[in-house]
Design an enzyme around this catalytic site. Structure first.
Site, PDB file in Angstrom:
ATOM      1  N   HIS A 137       0.811  -1.232   0.000  1.00  0.00           N
ATOM      2  CA  HIS A 137       0.000   0.000   0.000  1.00  0.00           C
ATOM      3  C   HIS A 137       0.842   1.279   0.000  1.00  0.00           C
ATOM      4  O   HIS A 137       0.553   2.229   0.723  1.00  0.00           O
ATOM      5  CB  HIS A 137      -0.961  -0.009   1.182  1.00  0.00           C
ATOM      6  CG  HIS A 137      -1.995  -1.080   1.132  1.00  0.00           C
ATOM      7  ND1 HIS A 137      -2.462  -1.610  -0.053  1.00  0.00           N
ATOM      8  CD2 HIS A 137      -2.653  -1.743   2.131  1.00  0.00           C
ATOM      9  CE1 HIS A 137      -3.375  -2.537   0.218  1.00  0.00           C
ATOM     10  NE2 HIS A 137      -3.502  -2.652   1.513  1.00  0.00           N
ATOM     11  N   HIS A 208      -9.763   1.569   0.767  1.00  0.00           N
ATOM     12  CA  HIS A 208      -9.612   0.455   1.716  1.00  0.00           C
ATOM     13  C   HIS A 208     -10.680   0.500   2.813  1.00  0.00           C
ATOM     14  O   HIS A 208     -10.361   0.292   3.993  1.00  0.00           O
ATOM     15  CB  HIS A 208      -8.212   0.478   2.333  1.00  0.00           C
ATOM     16  CG  HIS A 208      -7.679  -0.873   2.697  1.00  0.00           C
ATOM     17  ND1 HIS A 208      -8.288  -1.691   3.615  1.00  0.00           N
ATOM     18  CD2 HIS A 208      -6.595  -1.551   2.255  1.00  0.00           C
ATOM     19  CE1 HIS A 208      -7.591  -2.802   3.744  1.00  0.00           C
ATOM     20  NE2 HIS A 208      -6.565  -2.753   2.916  1.00  0.00           N
ATOM     21  N   GLU A 345     -11.238  -4.087  -2.762  1.00  0.00           N
ATOM     22  CA  GLU A 345     -10.340  -3.069  -3.292  1.00  0.00           C
ATOM     23  C   GLU A 345     -10.135  -3.255  -4.797  1.00  0.00           C
ATOM     24  O   GLU A 345      -9.499  -4.211  -5.235  1.00  0.00           O
ATOM     25  CB  GLU A 345      -8.996  -3.155  -2.568  1.00  0.00           C
ATOM     26  CG  GLU A 345      -9.113  -3.089  -1.056  1.00  0.00           C
ATOM     27  CD  GLU A 345      -7.931  -3.748  -0.359  1.00  0.00           C
ATOM     28  OE1 GLU A 345      -6.791  -3.275  -0.578  1.00  0.00           O
ATOM     29  OE2 GLU A 345      -8.127  -4.727   0.381  1.00  0.00           O
TER      30      GLU A 345
END
Length: 380
Positions: A137, A208, A345
């Site tokens: 991420h 998220h 996601e």
């Protein structure tokens, strides 16, 4: 007598002021029970706030510009009762004091990059590692910790912008990012991502949010029905990294082509479930980037709340809150336990920069990165 009249007058004035103060406090409170003042802070010299979106149906979405995060989503259940269906915190302090990505805009690169290495225009870049030897991420200081500039042009839209400078988190290029979150009249959160760069780079933006359609995170999501419009997925190794293979879901616990309780097979003796500690995988969508086709659906039979996901992206990471372990206390003092939420996601496949046959995450100067994901709520 005159003194008594004066005393009564003073009491009336004080009482009126108190009522006005109460009214101000009540006005500060959102439908989900949040106070804007609890989200107003200065972080690294930038101001944070809470932005409230509402539509004609009474649906409410609260967003903070810290990390471009969705903080709460209030939707009606089958009885018309409003439920908050995402996990998060009651104040900005929760987001800054606990390492988390609840509701966050993820970037520069959502999901994992193997060994934190990318090669762009013939140059190898080393990114900071923060997950089993990989970059997850965007690394330890991704967009989830960035304060976006926010503009709310109307009651149903917030526009978040930021500049990620060349070299930030190891990524090349000055990246200009724009995220538009719109609450539509048909109870959908429509998220559009745009980005431009002055040097070739990689980009993979996503959201998220942790969803629990029961409206009560004390409940797990294991009984909620999940459907994924995908015939294949990308297997992972024991470090959660994609192997480079694409495998069929047929005959495995990864097959969600028909509505199936999330927990029905989550503990099966299946290597991929052991590697992911549950579901934490990318599905190869059948939708071919068609935003009009449903990519995935989650449905809670108790509340009747249904969530349909649409995206222009080729992949969808489905994560079942496997690492929530009771150490985090969120909104309304609820402790978040294992499997108390599901994340959906939209994305390029994980580690695409190192897997040339997969959909490309590369962005060059003069091009525009564009991605869209819609979370649409209804009652079934």
């Amino acid at each position: 007598m005159n003194n008594l009249i004066w005393m009564l007058a003073i009491i009336a004035i004080v009482g009126g002021c108190t009522n006005k103060q109460k009214k101000v406090v009540e006005e500060e409170m959102t439908l989900s029970g949040l106070k804007k003042s609890n989200f107003q802070a200065i972080i690294n010299g930038d101001s944070t706030n809470l932005y409230v979106l509402k539509n004609a149906n009474g649906m409410e979405v609260c967003i903070t510009n810290f990390g471009g995060r969705i903080v709460s989503v209030m939707v009606p259940d089958k009885d018309g009762e409003m439920k908050d269906v995402v996990l998060g915190f009651d104040s900005i302090l929760g987001y800054t004091s606990v390492d988390n990505n609840f509701g966050a805009t993820i970037g520069r690169y959502g999901n994992r990059i193997a060994n934190g290495k990318i090669t762009v225009a013939g140059v190898e870049y080393q990114l900071p590692k923060n997950n089993y030897g990989h970059t997850l991420h965007g690394g330890p200081n991704g967009f989830d910790k960035k304060v976006f500039k926010a503009n709310q042009p109307d009651s149903q839209t917030v526009v978040l912008t930021c500049v990620s400078p060349d070299g930030e988190a190891g990524f090349p290029g000055n990246l200009n990012v724009k995220v538009t979150m719109k609450l539509t009249q048909d109870n959908a959160i429509d998220i559009s991502y745009e980005a431009e760069t002055d040097k070739e780079t990689v980009v993979n933006l996503t959201n998220h949010s942790y969803f629990n359609l029961s409206g009560d995170p004390n409940n797990t999501i294991l009984n909620e029905l999940l459907t994924i419009n995908a015939d294949a997925y990308t297997p992972i190794d024991s470090t959660f990294m994609t192997t480079g293979k694409i495998e069929k879901v047929d005959g495995t616990p990864m097959d969600f082509r028909t509505p199936t309780p999330i927990g029905a097979r989550i503990n099966d003796d299946f290597e991929q479930l052991k590697n992911g500690k549950g579901y934490d995988h990318n599905w190869v969508l059948n939708t071919n980037g068609d935003i009009s086709q449903v990519a995935a659906t989650v449905y809670d039979q108790t509340t009747g709340i249904r969530l349909d996901v649409f995206t222009t992206e080729p992949g969808l990471q489905v994560y079942t809150g496997n690492f929530l372990d009771g150490t985090i206390t969120g909104k309304k003092g609820v402790t978040y336990m294992k499997h108390s939420a599901i994340c959906l996601e939209s994305q390029k496949y994980p580690d695409s920069p190192n897997k040339p046959k997969w959909p490309s995450p590369y962005l060059k100067p003069g091009e525009k990165y564009s991605s869209r994901c819609i979370y649409k709520f209804s009652v079934q």
